[in-house]
Design a protein around this motif. Structure first.
Motif, mmCIF file in Angstrom:
data_model
loop_
_atom_site.group_PDB
_atom_site.id
_atom_site.type_symbol
_atom_site.label_atom_id
_atom_site.label_comp_id
_atom_site.label_asym_id
_atom_site.label_seq_id
_atom_site.Cartn_x
_atom_site.Cartn_y
_atom_site.Cartn_z
ATOM 1 N N LEU A 202 25.195 34.281 -1.145
ATOM 2 C CA LEU A 202 24.989 35.685 -1.518
ATOM 3 C C LEU A 202 25.483 36.646 -0.456
ATOM 4 O O LEU A 202 25.354 37.865 -0.606
ATOM 5 N N THR A 203 26.075 36.108 0.600
ATOM 6 C CA THR A 203 26.574 36.948 1.692
ATOM 7 C C THR A 203 28.086 36.847 1.853
ATOM 8 O O THR A 203 28.756 37.840 2.159
ATOM 9 N N ASN A 204 28.642 35.660 1.612
ATOM 10 C CA ASN A 204 30.035 35.396 1.975
ATOM 11 C C ASN A 204 31.066 35.658 0.886
ATOM 12 O O ASN A 204 32.266 35.495 1.127
ATOM 13 N N TYR A 205 30.620 36.045 -0.302
ATOM 14 C CA TYR A 205 31.574 36.164 -1.418
ATOM 15 C C TYR A 205 31.516 37.516 -2.141
ATOM 16 O O TYR A 205 31.909 37.618 -3.290
ATOM 17 N N GLY A 206 31.039 38.528 -1.442
ATOM 18 C CA GLY A 206 30.998 39.862 -2.052
ATOM 19 C C GLY A 206 29.852 40.001 -3.041
ATOM 20 O O GLY A 206 28.858 39.270 -2.990
ATOM 21 N N LYS A 207 29.999 40.943 -3.953
ATOM 22 C CA LYS A 207 28.951 41.207 -4.935
ATOM 23 C C LYS A 207 28.860 40.061 -5.940
ATOM 24 O O LYS A 207 29.840 39.704 -6.576
ATOM 25 N N ILE A 208 27.656 39.517 -6.075
ATOM 26 C CA ILE A 208 27.409 38.428 -7.018
ATOM 27 C C ILE A 208 26.531 38.975 -8.144
ATOM 28 O O ILE A 208 25.507 39.617 -7.906
ATOM 29 N N ASP A 209 26.936 38.716 -9.368
ATOM 30 C CA ASP A 209 26.258 39.320 -10.514
ATOM 31 C C ASP A 209 25.075 38.507 -11.025
ATOM 32 O O ASP A 209 24.112 39.075 -11.546
ATOM 33 N N ILE A 210 25.153 37.185 -10.891
ATOM 34 C CA ILE A 210 24.108 36.311 -11.432
ATOM 35 C C ILE A 210 23.809 35.184 -10.445
ATOM 36 O O ILE A 210 24.727 34.598 -9.878
ATOM 37 N N LEU A 211 22.521 34.883 -10.261
ATOM 38 C CA LEU A 211 22.106 33.693 -9.524
ATOM 39 C C LEU A 211 21.318 32.808 -10.491
ATOM 40 O O LEU A 211 20.316 33.224 -11.053
ATOM 41 N N TRP A 212 21.810 31.587 -10.671
ATOM 42 C CA TRP A 212 21.242 30.649 -11.646
ATOM 43 C C TRP A 212 20.637 29.485 -10.873
ATOM 44 O O TRP A 212 21.325 28.521 -10.532
ATOM 45 N N LEU A 213 19.337 29.579 -10.554
ATOM 46 C CA LEU A 213 18.654 28.523 -9.817
ATOM 47 C C LEU A 213 18.171 27.442 -10.787
ATOM 48 O O LEU A 213 17.736 27.744 -11.893
ATOM 49 N N ASP A 214 18.210 26.176 -10.339
ATOM 50 C CA ASP A 214 17.896 25.073 -11.242
ATOM 51 C C ASP A 214 17.324 23.900 -10.452
ATOM 52 O O ASP A 214 18.033 23.361 -9.599
ATOM 53 N N TYR A 215 16.110 23.365 -10.676
ATOM 54 C CA TYR A 215 15.107 23.919 -11.545
ATOM 55 C C TYR A 215 13.756 23.454 -11.035
ATOM 56 O O TYR A 215 13.670 22.533 -10.221
ATOM 57 N N LEU A 240 19.322 40.959 -0.459
ATOM 58 C CA LEU A 240 20.753 40.755 -0.224
ATOM 59 C C LEU A 240 21.616 41.301 -1.354
ATOM 60 O O LEU A 240 22.699 41.847 -1.119
ATOM 61 N N GLN A 241 21.154 41.142 -2.586
ATOM 62 C CA GLN A 241 21.945 41.540 -3.765
ATOM 63 C C GLN A 241 21.014 42.265 -4.757
ATOM 64 O O GLN A 241 20.569 41.684 -5.757
ATOM 65 N N PRO A 242 20.714 43.535 -4.510
ATOM 66 C CA PRO A 242 19.746 44.259 -5.347
ATOM 67 C C PRO A 242 20.127 44.338 -6.818
ATOM 68 O O PRO A 242 19.253 44.449 -7.680
ATOM 69 N N GLY A 243 21.397 44.248 -7.139
ATOM 70 C CA GLY A 243 21.822 44.365 -8.528
ATOM 71 C C GLY A 243 21.910 43.042 -9.266
ATOM 72 O O GLY A 243 22.228 43.017 -10.461
ATOM 73 N N ILE A 244 21.618 41.945 -8.574
ATOM 74 C CA ILE A 244 21.835 40.616 -9.156
ATOM 75 C C ILE A 244 20.841 40.322 -10.282
ATOM 76 O O ILE A 244 19.727 40.850 -10.300
#
Length: 455
Positions: A202-215, A240-244
């Motif tokens: 979530l830091t090294n690749y710019g803005k991330i739109d979705i985080l899909w944790l499993d599970y 880190l990503q308020p819009g995610i």
């Protein structure tokens, strides 16, 4: 009486304290809706399960299913070299299929990292391929304007401190066996590792739109929020990503801000999912066949109509579809996946207006037999998907005061609106029923769509 009052006040204070503890961050419902609007409008995304298991080519759970040891699984790491990987080609295929976002496995349960992590040597940059696949993928998909999503497995079958549980390849049957297996393992060390890696992606690749944790899988010999450190993890994610947007698999369903959407897997919901009687955002994740990872000899592939119905039906109940591709070990899509994507793309080229920005139709619209309805609240248009193409007369009950104009969506050709006629029809219809006069021959479209301009 005083004692009863004290009990009530204590319970109230406890309730308020518990409520305060059950919050990851502050956000109004309107703010959440605004944050999620792009995803709600998009409706259709690509899931990508890719890792060392692509070389085994017999399911992404092959290590667990066949109880393969780390030593025997190491051969896949030592030869991993997807020399035909072309992320720009993948992105073009996703976009051509009508997908608006994509989610890729940065790490699956096998523990192998598809990105360049400073916290492990078990990563793609140490394989013969030698490059950061996630960076290449992000650059290509972002260039096509697609939303960027990262899947990250909470489970890890390779990390030496991850405690053995019931889904691990080394799973046991009794508590005594688990105690023996885990006597030299420290889950707190893995918990730090997990958090550090999520911080990396979530830091090294710019803005991330979705985080899909499993599970999460609480219960006997399982793992839940305490094992993952989910509360602290999610607080970090939101910072880190308020819009995610985050799925609901970190076992934080009872925390405000602990999740954004629910994820029925390989399952068609009967109705729009609810929590406490309130409709919630949802996305079903589905496969073209029966496996998420590349499975050479798996043959239960869905046909074009089945896939389109999955998409349309999801939208008709207010949800999204995340449709999975399992690339081969050389970095290409299975020819059957290519075919399916192309066919869906051909339909979406002409009919995507019935998907994007659409949702469940208002309850006062009766659903005609053998159809699915979607509705765009912005344009006030209703879309009737003809799953079983009717004969010339298409009866719509109680639509007489609702329809202003009707046309086929694929070619914008007018459909005449008339009154039901004929002795048998008139016996069963009401004053406000209408008849759409369709051509006898079905249009050359897998599932024809009628676009209705509402009054």
């Amino acid at each position: 009486m005083k004692q009863l009052l004290l009990v009530v006040l204590t319970a109230l204070v406890f309730s308020q304290t518990a409520s305060a503890q059950k919050k990851i961050w502050d956000e109004t419902e309107a703010q959440k809706q605004e944050r999620m609007q792009w995803w709600t409008d998009a409706r259709f995304g690509m899931f990508i399960h890719w890792g060392l298991y692509a070389q085994a080519a017999r399911h992404e759970w092959v290590k667990k299913n066949e109880r393969i040891s780390d030593e025997d699984y190491q051969k896949y790491f030592e030869i991993f070299n997807p020399d035909l990987f072309d992320p720009a080609d993948w992105a073009c295929k996703a976009k051509a299929a009508g997908m608006k976002y994509a989610v890729i496995t940065t790490k699956h349960h096998e523990g192998f990292n598809m990105f360049d992590s400073e916290f492990t040597d078990y990563k793609v940059t140490n394989t013969p391929y030698g490059k950061d696949i996630i960076k290449e993928w992000v650059d290509a998909f972002r260039a096509e304007g697609l939303g960027i999503g990262f899947y990250y497995s909470l489970i890890d079958w390779h990390h030496p401190e991850y405690t053995i549980d019931r889904v691990h390849p080394m799973s046991a049957k009794t508590q005594e066996e688990y105690d023996e297996l885990n006597k030299d393992r420290d889950m707190s060390i893995y918990r730090d590792y997990l958090k550090n890696q999520v911080r990396e992606i979530l830091t090294n690749y710019g803005k991330i739109d979705i985080l899909w944790l499993d599970y999460s899988f609480p219960g006997k010999f399982g793992k839940g929020r305490e094992d993952w450190g989910s509360v602290d993890l999610m607080k970090m994610v939101r910072e880190l990503q308020p819009g995610i947007l985050v799925n609901d698999r970190a076992d934080l369903k009872d925390y405000a801000g602990g999740w954004d959407f629910t994820t029925p897997e390989q399952f068609k919901v009967q109705k729009w999912p609810e929590e406490d009687g309130v409709k919630i955002p949802w996305e079903t994740c589905q496969t073209f066949s029966g496996s998420w990872g590349y499975f050479r000899d798996e043959y239960t592939w869905k046909d074009n109509k089945q896939l389109l119905v999955l998409l349309i039906e999801s939208v008709s109940k207010g949800g999204n579809l995340l449709l999975n591709v399992g690339p081969t070990a050389r970095g290409t899509f299975d020819y059957r996946a290519d075919k399916a994507l192309a066919e869906m793309g051909e339909w979406m080229k002409y009919n995507s207006r019935s998907i994007y920005g659409c949702t469940q139709a208002p309850e006062n619209f009766e659903v005609p037999a053998n159809t699915l309805l979607t509705y765009n609240p912005e344009t006030n248009r209703l879309y009737v998907h003809l799953l079983d193409y009717p004969l010339k007369n298409f009866l719509m009950r109680d639509y007489g005061d609702k329809i202003k104009y009707a046309q086929f969506l694929h070619d914008a050709s007018e459909i005449k609106i008339g009154k039901p006629y004929g002795h048998w029809v008139q016996q069963e219809t009401g004053e406000n029923d209408v008849n759409l006069l369709l051509p006898v021959n079905k249009p050359n479209v897998e599932i024809p769509v009628i676009e209705i301009f509402l009054k």
